[in-house]
Scaffold this motif. Sequence first.
Motif: not given
Length: 310
Positions: A174-196
């Motif tokens: 019922a709270d998709f916004t919170t889950l979407a932000w949690r996933k975005l937080l994961l991507n905020a570190v996982a993706n840039p750090i591995t790519a850079l």
Amino acid sequence: MTGPSDRKTIAIVGLGSIGGIIAGLLRAVDKHDVIACVRRPLDRLTVERAEGTVEVPQRALTDPAAATPVDWVLLSTKAQDTESSAPWLQRLCGPRTRVAVLQNGIGHAERLASLVGAATVVPTIVYYNGERLAPDRVRFRRAGEHEFAVADDTDGRAFEALLDGTAMRVRRSADFTTLAWRKLLLNAVANPITALTLQRQAVFRRADVKALCRAILEEAANVGRADGAQLAPDEAELMLATLLTYPPDAGTSMYFDRVAGRPFEADALTGAIVAAGERHGVPTPLNGLLLTLLRATSDGLRDAAQAERR
Ligand SMILES: NC(=O)C1=CN([C@@H]2O[C@H](COP(=O)(O)OP(=O)(O)OC[C@H]3O[C@@H](n4cnc5c(N)ncnc54)[C@H](OP(=O)(O)O)[C@@H]3O)[C@@H](O)[C@H]2O)C=CC1
Ligand SMILES: CC(C)(CO)C(=O)C(=O)O
């Protein structure tokens, strides 16, 4: 049990890591008609997974002009390729079509609104980890308790029903916004750090990288809270712990782009955090720094690829 009227037509646009996995698993179950919408011909798909490898024949279209309206479109290109998928969406979408967006980031419905006509956009959160090993071969890794999250509404339930039999676990919330932000937080570190750093997720075992991630996450979580996400006071620590549950040899979608010399999904991920920070007056110096580095690296990769083609 699926009756003849429950059999749907599903077009998958973006047959890479994420789209290849869902296409292969849906095709293996054979409850629906699966059409791969691709830029190069494809007649088979292999999905490697812990439970055993799946090999299936795959029906594919390479020309949007040959497509007709379907029940479901699963859009799994990178966010920056959404626009270039417009000719497919135009042909595949009718008023009764649902377009499930299998992309990272937030604001799926806004991103798709002008491209789908009267079709319904169904935002999803993708939790599984995918790696494309060859154009017709992908590796599927589960991460956590669910492979997808959707809103707990009619469209979310229809998406869950569509995947019945695939062993994909769908969380309805019922709270998709919170889950979407949690996933975005994961991507905020996982993706840039591995790519850079050009390293797989083993890089997150380093104490200095963990400290940096904690600071990036705390900043991004402040933005998420301002944007309406119900994040825990220790969300940064929780996200870091989640990140460390991934196997050290797992990559990320942005890491694979770096390896292949493709542009990064920087604006839809780190860029979305920085933009939301600007909207809400929350400073984002660390995420802003990452965004500049990602954009510069991504542009450098593009320029190098262009120079090689000349
Ligand atoms: N990989 C992962 O573990 C995860 C990825 N995600 C998200 O899922 C989304 C997809 O990522 P991922 O699967 O990794 O990306 P990939 O780069 O592996 O796949 C993207 C696919 O999109 C295709 N594509 C691009 N433009 C078009 C177009 N105009 N028409 C048809 N096909 C097109 C590409 O085709 P071509 O082969 O011709 O270039 C490619 O096959 C992203 O938003 C990502 O952030 C989410 C969770 C985990
Ligand atoms: C969380 C993670 C790293 C899982 O694969 C991801 O979403 C991505 O690779 O884009």
